[in-house]
Design a protein around this motif. Structure first.
Motif, PDB file in Angstrom:
ATOM      1  N   HIS A 106      -7.618  -4.730   0.207  1.00 39.29           N
ATOM      2  CA  HIS A 106      -7.186  -3.445  -0.368  1.00 39.29           C
ATOM      3  C   HIS A 106      -8.388  -2.714  -0.979  1.00 39.29           C
ATOM      4  N   ASP A 107      -9.287  -2.245  -0.116  1.00 40.31           N
ATOM      5  CA  ASP A 107     -10.529  -1.665  -0.629  1.00 40.31           C
ATOM      6  C   ASP A 107     -10.501  -0.150  -0.754  1.00 40.31           C
ATOM      7  N   VAL A 108     -11.395   0.333  -1.623  1.00 36.96           N
ATOM      8  CA  VAL A 108     -11.689   1.763  -1.748  1.00 36.96           C
ATOM      9  C   VAL A 108     -13.190   1.967  -1.499  1.00 36.96           C
ATOM     10  N   SER A 167      -0.075  -9.325  10.995  1.00 37.04           N
ATOM     11  CA  SER A 167      -1.254  -8.756  10.354  1.00 37.04           C
ATOM     12  C   SER A 167      -1.546  -7.345  10.868  1.00 37.04           C
ATOM     13  N   GLN A 168      -1.803  -6.436   9.951  1.00 40.36           N
ATOM     14  CA  GLN A 168      -2.042  -5.031  10.267  1.00 40.36           C
ATOM     15  C   GLN A 168      -2.703  -4.396   9.055  1.00 40.36           C
ATOM     16  N   VAL A 169      -3.666  -3.514   9.269  1.00 41.14           N
ATOM     17  CA  VAL A 169      -4.245  -2.777   8.154  1.00 41.14           C
ATOM     18  C   VAL A 169      -3.791  -1.327   8.217  1.00 41.14           C
ATOM     19  N   PRO A 193      -6.117 -11.327   5.886  1.00 38.83           N
ATOM     20  CA  PRO A 193      -5.269 -12.485   5.606  1.00 38.83           C
ATOM     21  C   PRO A 193      -3.789 -12.118   5.518  1.00 38.83           C
ATOM     22  N   ALA A 194      -3.479 -10.832   5.590  1.00 39.97           N
ATOM     23  CA  ALA A 194      -2.090 -10.380   5.445  1.00 39.97           C
ATOM     24  C   ALA A 194      -1.242 -10.855   6.625  1.00 39.97           C
ATOM     25  N   ASN A 241      -7.877   1.495   1.825  1.00 34.59           N
ATOM     26  CA  ASN A 241      -7.663   0.614   2.983  1.00 34.59           C
ATOM     27  C   ASN A 241      -6.759  -0.546   2.569  1.00 34.59           C
ATOM     28  N   ILE A 242      -5.485  -0.447   2.879  1.00 34.40           N
ATOM     29  CA  ILE A 242      -4.572  -1.515   2.482  1.00 34.40           C
ATOM     30  C   ILE A 242      -4.580  -2.643   3.521  1.00 34.40           C
ATOM     31  N   PHE A 243      -4.526  -3.847   3.023  1.00 33.59           N
ATOM     32  CA  PHE A 243      -4.518  -5.089   3.801  1.00 33.59           C
ATOM     33  C   PHE A 243      -5.852  -5.369   4.506  1.00 33.59           C
ATOM     34  N   MET A 244      -6.819  -4.489   4.398  1.00 36.92           N
ATOM     35  CA  MET A 244      -8.101  -4.679   5.076  1.00 36.92           C
ATOM     36  C   MET A 244      -8.980  -5.605   4.241  1.00 36.92           C
ATOM     37  N   CYS A 245      -9.655  -6.536   4.903  1.00 33.77           N
ATOM     38  CA  CYS A 245     -10.528  -7.504   4.241  1.00 33.77           C
ATOM     39  C   CYS A 245     -11.975  -7.086   4.493  1.00 33.77           C
TER      40      CYS A 245
END
Length: 185
Positions: free
Chosen positions: A89-91, A23-25, A156-157, A136-140
């Motif tokens: 995967h937020d903006v 897991s990594q963002v 969760p990645a 923000n990829i992989f970020m929850c």
């Protein structure tokens, strides 16, 4: 974890960012290679699509250009929105940076996504002034139901998960592998 890198993409090329060890963002910046003043606009992307992106969503550029820079073509997570109101995967969030962390904690960190994206931008012939809000990829992340405050929780990645996009125009791309891992701590 904790490094940054920049690269160029030609229109039509596909980029896949995969987790190779767990897991990594990450934080992404995108600029038009033809005119780096044209760059990813997270607010307009959010307005047109959603706060959390997945397959077929596009990354839009700033005004007055307003064109798609990239289209997401693959997402192994497909998380949706959970019971806490969080998605992946937020903006909506911003990159971690030494200024805000010092303001909030009194401690100045030596490595943040802002510093990593600055290095990536410099490698592409840009400057710190060109670093902007991130994908923000992989970020929850989400907003609390009671106060509408931004929050993040463990991603969760897992190893092997990926997100990919096709460049709609020639791009410059910067990526920071967040020094704080999956930001769950």
């Amino acid at each position: 974890a904790g490094t940054g890198r920049g690269w160029r993409m030609k229109a039509g090329q596909i980029c896949r960012v995969s987790l190779i060890s767990g897991s990594q963002v990450g934080d992404i910046n995108m600029w038009s290679a033809a005119n780096p003043k044209e760059r990813m606009y997270t607010g307009k992307t959010r307005q047109i699509h959603a706060s959390h992106l997945s397959v077929y969503d596009r990354i839009w550029s700033n005004l007055p250009y307003l064109q798609p820079l990239a289209t997401i073509t693959g997402d192994s997570i497909r998380y949706g929105i959970d019971g806490d109101g969080a998605g992946v995967h937020d903006v909506i969030g911003t990159r971690c940076d030494p200024h805000t962390i010092k303001l909030m904690t009194g401690v100045t960190p030596s490595n943040t996504c802002h510093q990593n994206l600055t290095k990536a931008a410099e490698d592409l012939g840009l400057t710190e002034d060109d670093v902007h809000d991130v994908f923000n990829i992989f970020m929850c992340t989400g907003f609390t139901k009671d106060k509408g405050q931004y929050f993040s929780k463990a991603s969760p990645a897992r190893k092997g998960d990926f997100i990919e996009w096709v460049a709609e125009v020639d791009l410059l791309v910067g990526l920071s592998s967040c020094p704080f891992g999956d930001v769950s701590a």
